[in-house]
Design an enzyme around this catalytic site. Structure first.
Site, PDB file in Angstrom:
ATOM      1  N   GLY A 110      73.328  -5.538  90.449  1.00 57.39           N
ATOM      2  CA  GLY A 110      72.462  -4.390  90.367  1.00 57.39           C
ATOM      3  C   GLY A 110      72.227  -3.825  91.596  1.00 57.39           C
ATOM      4  N   ASP A 140      72.650  -2.662  84.655  1.00 56.84           N
ATOM      5  CA  ASP A 140      73.090  -2.637  83.470  1.00 56.84           C
ATOM      6  C   ASP A 140      73.142  -3.450  81.898  1.00 56.84           C
ATOM      7  OD1 ASP A 140      73.723  -5.362  84.117  1.00 56.84           O
ATOM      8  OD2 ASP A 140      74.775  -5.910  83.210  1.00 56.84           O
ATOM      9  N   ASP A 150      67.355  -4.444  92.355  1.00 57.77           N
ATOM     10  CA  ASP A 150      67.952  -3.230  91.649  1.00 57.77           C
ATOM     11  C   ASP A 150      65.345  -3.648  90.589  1.00 57.77           C
ATOM     12  OD1 ASP A 150      67.876  -5.642  90.189  1.00 57.77           O
ATOM     13  OD2 ASP A 150      69.736  -4.121  89.187  1.00 57.77           O
ATOM     14  N   ASP A 197      61.611  -8.747  87.229  1.00 52.78           N
ATOM     15  CA  ASP A 197      61.153  -8.178  85.491  1.00 52.78           C
ATOM     16  C   ASP A 197      60.165  -9.588  85.507  1.00 52.78           C
ATOM     17  OD1 ASP A 197      61.474  -7.870  82.602  1.00 52.78           O
ATOM     18  OD2 ASP A 197      62.673  -9.352  82.699  1.00 52.78           O
TER      19      ASP A 197
HETATM   20  P1  IMP Z   1      63.553 -11.565  87.084  1.00 50.57           P
HETATM   21  O1  IMP Z   1      63.996 -12.519  87.788  1.00 50.57           O
HETATM   22  O2  IMP Z   1      63.714 -11.535  85.365  1.00 50.57           O
HETATM   23  O3  IMP Z   1      62.837 -10.692  87.354  1.00 50.57           O
HETATM   24  O4  IMP Z   1      64.950 -10.940  86.534  1.00 50.57           O
HETATM   25  C1  IMP Z   1      65.716  -9.794  87.528  1.00 50.57           C
HETATM   26  C2  IMP Z   1      67.278  -9.751  87.537  1.00 50.57           C
HETATM   27  O5  IMP Z   1      67.033  -9.412  86.149  1.00 50.57           O
HETATM   28  C3  IMP Z   1      67.696  -8.034  88.163  1.00 50.57           C
HETATM   29  O6  IMP Z   1      67.832  -8.037  89.291  1.00 50.57           O
HETATM   30  C4  IMP Z   1      68.160  -7.139  86.738  1.00 50.57           C
HETATM   31  O7  IMP Z   1      69.648  -7.367  86.867  1.00 50.57           O
HETATM   32  C5  IMP Z   1      68.246  -8.278  85.488  1.00 50.57           C
HETATM   33  N1  IMP Z   1      66.961  -6.985  85.079  1.00 50.57           N
HETATM   34  C6  IMP Z   1      66.097  -6.878  84.314  1.00 50.57           C
HETATM   35  N2  IMP Z   1      65.585  -6.493  83.515  1.00 50.57           N
HETATM   36  C7  IMP Z   1      66.396  -5.618  83.423  1.00 50.57           C
HETATM   37  C8  IMP Z   1      66.709  -3.983  82.943  1.00 50.57           C
HETATM   38  O8  IMP Z   1      65.534  -3.687  82.527  1.00 50.57           O
HETATM   39  N3  IMP Z   1      67.874  -3.887  82.873  1.00 50.57           N
HETATM   40  C9  IMP Z   1      68.483  -3.974  83.418  1.00 50.57           C
HETATM   41  N4  IMP Z   1      69.105  -5.475  83.913  1.00 50.57           N
HETATM   42  C10 IMP Z   1      67.728  -6.518  84.204  1.00 50.57           C
HETATM   43 MG    MG Z   2      70.244  -7.985  89.985  1.00 50.30          MG
END
Ligand code: IMP
Ligand code: MG
Length: 179
Positions: free
Chosen positions: A43, A158, A99, A102
């Site tokens: 990403g 993506d 990127d 979340d």
């Molecule tokens: P986390 O571990 O939940 O913080 O997620 C992080 C990863 O999930 C990011 O680096 C993205 O690759 C993916 N991700 C989280 N939210 C989105 C979104 O809205 N669109 C696309 N990819 C996302």
């Molecule tokens: Mg990512």
């Protein structure tokens, strides 16, 4: 859904200007030093390309690949290492470039990973931040844009490997509409 039907959330020009600003801020903060950028694949690829070009101090770049999502739009809650770093981070000033943050699970795992391997300092930079979704606290040193709880695509992001090539950031909620 065709990419031409997607609504623009952040256009290419705004992204470019913000990335320039981040590059200048980072260059100021690390003035006189040297930076080792670690991009989280896949990403962060577009963001890393433009950000590293905007950073005007000596820097090296490496990538790591992790997965926490599989093929669904919500985090699975654990991080799987897919491709390890090529270079040692020991004794270096590291900036992790991702990127989007979340839940925070991926980035906090990354910070630990790099610390454990002996980095001298670790900071984080993400293009997008979804604070409403955070379950794991992680320090964000540089943020491009805070956004609401939307599923976003484009500029590297993506949905099931689609839409990474869009030059702007778009959103679709619920993401099922993208199939
Ligand atoms: P986390 O571990 O939940 O913080 O997620 C992080 C990863 O999930 C990011 O680096 C993205 O690759 C993916 N991700 C989280 N939210 C989105 C979104 O809205 N669109 C696309 N990819 C996302
Ligand atoms: Mg990512």
């Amino acid at each position: 859904m065709a990419s031409s039907e997607l609504e623009v959330l952040i256009d290419a020009d705004r992204i470019r200007r913000r990335v320039e600003e981040l590059g200048e801020e980072i260059s100021r903060d690390y003035r006189g030093g040297e930076l080792h950028l670690v991009g989280v694949l896949r990403g962060a690829l577009q963001f890393m390309r433009d950000l590293s070009a905007a950073i005007g101090i000596p820097k090296t770049v490496d990538y790591i690949s992790v997965a926490s999502y599989g093929n669904c739009s919500r985090s699975s809650g654990h991080v799987q290492l897919r491709m390890e770093l090529s270079e040692s981070v020991a004794g270096k000033d590291i900036l992790i470039v991702d990127d989007i943050v979340d839940t925070g699970i991926t980035l906090s795992w990354m910070v630990e990973h790099v610390r454990f391997r002996g980095a001298r300092s670790v900071k984080t930079c993400c293009l997008l931040d979804k604070p409403a979704r955070r379950t794991t606290a992680v320090p964000l040193d540089y943020v491009g844009f805070p956004i609401n709880d939307l599923f976003v695509v484009g500029y590297g992001l993506d949905y099931q490997e689609k839409f990474r090539d869009l030059p702007f950031i778009s959103f679709v909620s619920p993401p099922e509409r993208l199939v």
